[in-house]
Design an enzyme around this catalytic site. Sequence first.
Site: not given
Ligand code: GRF
Length: 200
Positions: A96, A112
């Site tokens: 972004l 994260h």
């Molecule tokens: C996860 O590892 C999260 O920490 C990162 O994206 C990955 C997938 O997240 N931000 P999700 O299952 O789509 O919420």
Amino acid sequence: MTRRRTAILISGGGSNMVALARDMVDPDHPARPCLVLSNRPDAGGLARAEEMGIATAVVDHRNFKGDRPAFEAEVTRALEAAETDLVCLAGFMRILTAEFIDRWAGRMLNIHPSILPLFPGLHTHARALEAGMAIHGCTVHEVISDLDAGPILGQAVIPVRQDDTPDALAARLLPMEHRLYPAVFRRFAIGDRTPVSLTS
Ligand code: GRF
């Protein structure tokens, strides 16, 4: 106190979005979901949001051919149409611009998959293994224009196992993400920035 209208931005399966949305089913939660928005029309999380009765929107970044401001203007239009107050990035994979981030300063979170400030950016699980870490984890932070560098609002820690692969580590971390993000967001939604720390 009216519940703060929260948009959740996703790019894929949306497991963190589901964890947040499930937590907000509680009518005593200080926030409620007003929109799940994805930059990808094929994001699995869109169907999961619809199953939960949450409004969805798609702003396909491929339609803007690298014109980030134009993409973000469309995202902003969708967020405003939903009268969004807070934004949770949850597996949202687009960078972004500072202008967009500044607009949501103090009102936008991200999760994260590393113990920041260790391993900002991508491939965090592989990098943690390559570094020989004995622990790994995830961080929920406020979003600022420096990538993965905003004020830390919560962290969860898991042990690294000798036979861990990046995928195994990611899979073991995900349930901790699903505990951490809702716990942090409940506090954040009432202006409480006391950090949350979870250990498995
Ligand atoms: C996860 O590892 C999260 O920490 C990162 O994206 C990955 C997938 O997240 N931000 P999700 O299952 O789509 O919420």
